[in-house]
Each structure stands twice: as structure tokens, then as C-alpha cells.
Scaffold this active site. Structure first.
Site, PDB file in Angstrom:
ATOM      1  N   ASN A  22       0.307  -1.000  -0.236  1.00 42.45           N
ATOM      2  CA  ASN A  22       0.040  -0.077  -0.160  1.00 42.45           C
ATOM      3  C   ASN A  22       0.742   1.265  -0.438  1.00 42.45           C
ATOM      4  OD1 ASN A  22       0.330   1.055   2.766  1.00 42.45           O
ATOM      5  ND2 ASN A  22       0.035  -0.965   3.164  1.00 42.45           N
ATOM      6  N   ARG A  23      -0.327   2.154   0.032  1.00 41.94           N
ATOM      7  CA  ARG A  23       0.799   3.744  -0.548  1.00 41.94           C
ATOM      8  C   ARG A  23       2.077   4.791   1.189  1.00 41.94           C
ATOM      9  NH1 ARG A  23      -3.257   7.668  -3.116  1.00 41.94           N
ATOM     10  NH2 ARG A  23      -1.412   8.562  -2.147  1.00 41.94           N
TER      11      ARG A  23
END
Ligand code: CTP
Length: 207
Positions: A22-23
Site C-alpha cells: 500500500n501507499r
């Protein structure tokens, strides 16, 4: 005080060359680690992969998957006085990572995912942590209500809630604006560098 911090994303293996992630940049957790060490606390940072430097004076355990992060936290958390769970832990992981690289065959590929362990949700039980427990909540709607549900469900002393629908704060940004949700009250923390929020959170711990 002895403080454990989780930070960064996790990497969930699909096969030897691919993963789900994820970011999360890890910035918030690393800023808390830096601020806590600077304030004279003994700090253990358990982090997924990031591009950040480990702050001076901080003990460091690098991990990749949610399961590895769980094991590291379960080992060390019982000895800690406070914990900040800033990691963006994957909620799902491939059920059976392939030992060999997956070759392309049909037009579609379906990945079977299973839930990971909720590390923050395991802190009180079964891990048995009794210190000051801080979780983070990334929400796109009903910020305060959703954060308060998390606070109660995971028996936290504080949830730091972010509105991730806003592009100017949160993921990969240097700035943050948060609602600090305590069992008995909610306090807004205005938009400011993550460093300032980190200093504020650490200052709440006292000596
Ligand atoms: N967390 C954790 N272990 C997980 C998932 C999350 O420790 N497997 C922690 C995060 O570090 C963060 C908090 O739990 O402190 C986030 O809570 P969570 O309920 O997982 O938030 P969401 O992933 O946004 O959940 P939902 O999609 O249900 O809103």
C-alpha cells in the site's frame, strides 16, 4: 519509558517476485520514533519497507509481511510502557503464496486472500500489553465516529484519526491534520508538519 512503534507498509508475497502492498511512506511512525528518542525514551521501531533512514538512537527491527510484524510485536510489546501503531498493515494476504513465479496463462487471474492478524487488536489480548496504547485510523468518511469505534473495539487509549480522502495530508505527505480521539474527549490537531504531531503525541507521555 520504553516505547514500541510500528511503521510503514507491509508486503504480502504473491510469488517470489511479486507482492501486495500500500501507499504508506512510514513518515508518521519514523517521526514519532525520532521525537521519542530525542525526548530520552528507549525506542523500538518495527517497520515494513520504507525509503527512510532509521533515526539515531532507535532500535530497529525490519519486517516485511503482516505476520512478521505480528511476531516481532508479540515478542517485545509486553516489556513496553507505550506503543504507537502507525503501520499500514495489510488486512489481507495471499492464502498460498506460490513457490514458483506465476506464469501468465488465461485472460484472468484470481488471487485468493485471507485475513491477516490484527496486530493492534491483539495488543491487549492475547499479547497482554497494559501500557499506553495508540492506534491510527485512516478514514474517508465519518472520521470521528469510525475512530471512536476503533478506540473501543481495540481498547486503545488514543486513536489518531486522519481523513485520507484529502490529497494534501496523510499518505506520503509531510503534513498531517488529525482528530485525537480519547475515551472521554476528542481534540482536533490542526494541519502541521508530521514532526509537530509526533512531538505532541510524545509529549503526552510525560517523562
Ligand atoms: N492495524 C494493525 N494490524 C492490522 C491492521 C491494522 O495493527 N492487521 C493497526 C494499524 O497500525 C492502525 C489501526 O490498526 O493503528 C488501523 O485500524 P484498522 O481497523 O485496521 O483500520 P482499517 O484498516 O482502516 O480498517 P477498516 O478497513 O475496517 O476501517
Amino acid at each position: 519509558m520504553k516505547i514500541l512503534i510500528t511503521a510503514g507498509p507491509t508486503r504480502e508475497p504473491i510469488d517470489p517476485v511479486r507482492y501486495l502492498t500500500n501507499r504508506s511512506s512510514g513518515k508518521m511512525g519514523y517521526e514519532i520514533a525520532h521525537a521519542a528518542a530525542h525526548a530520552g525514551h528507549r525506542v523500538l521501531l518495527v517497520s515494513g519497507p520504507t525509503s527512510l533512514d532509521v533515526p539515531d538512537g532507535v532500535d530497529f527491527i525490519p519486517v516485511e509481511s503482516a505476520e512478521e510484524m505480528y511476531q516481532a510485536v508479540a515478542n517485545y510489546l509486553p516489556k513496553m510502557d507505550a506503543a504507537f501503531f502507525a503501520a499500514a498493515v495489510a488486512d489481507y494476504t495471499p492464502a498460498e503464496p506460490s513457490v514458483q513465479k506465476i506464469k501468465k496463462t488465461g485472460a484472468n487471474l484470481t488471487l485468493d486472500l485471507v485475513r491477516t492478524k490484527d496486530i493492534l487488536g491483539s495488543a491487549r489480548s492475547p499479547i497482554g500489553f497494559t501500557g499506553f496504547l495508540v492506534g491510527f485510523a485512516a478514514e474517508t468518511e465519518n472520521l470521528e465516529a469510525n475512530a471512536r469505534l476503533k478506540l473501543e473495539k481495540k481498547s486503545c487509549d488514543l486513536i489518531v484519526a486522519n481523513d485520507v480522502s484529502r490529497a494534501d495530508i496523510g499518505f506520503d505527505s509531510h503534513e498531517n491534520e488529525a482528530l485525537l480521539v480519547f475515551p472521554d474527549r476528542t481534540e482536533p490537531f490542526p494541519k502541521a508538519p508530521k514532526h509537530d504531531l509526533a512531538m505532541h503525541l510524545v509529549s503526552m507521555l510525560g517523562e
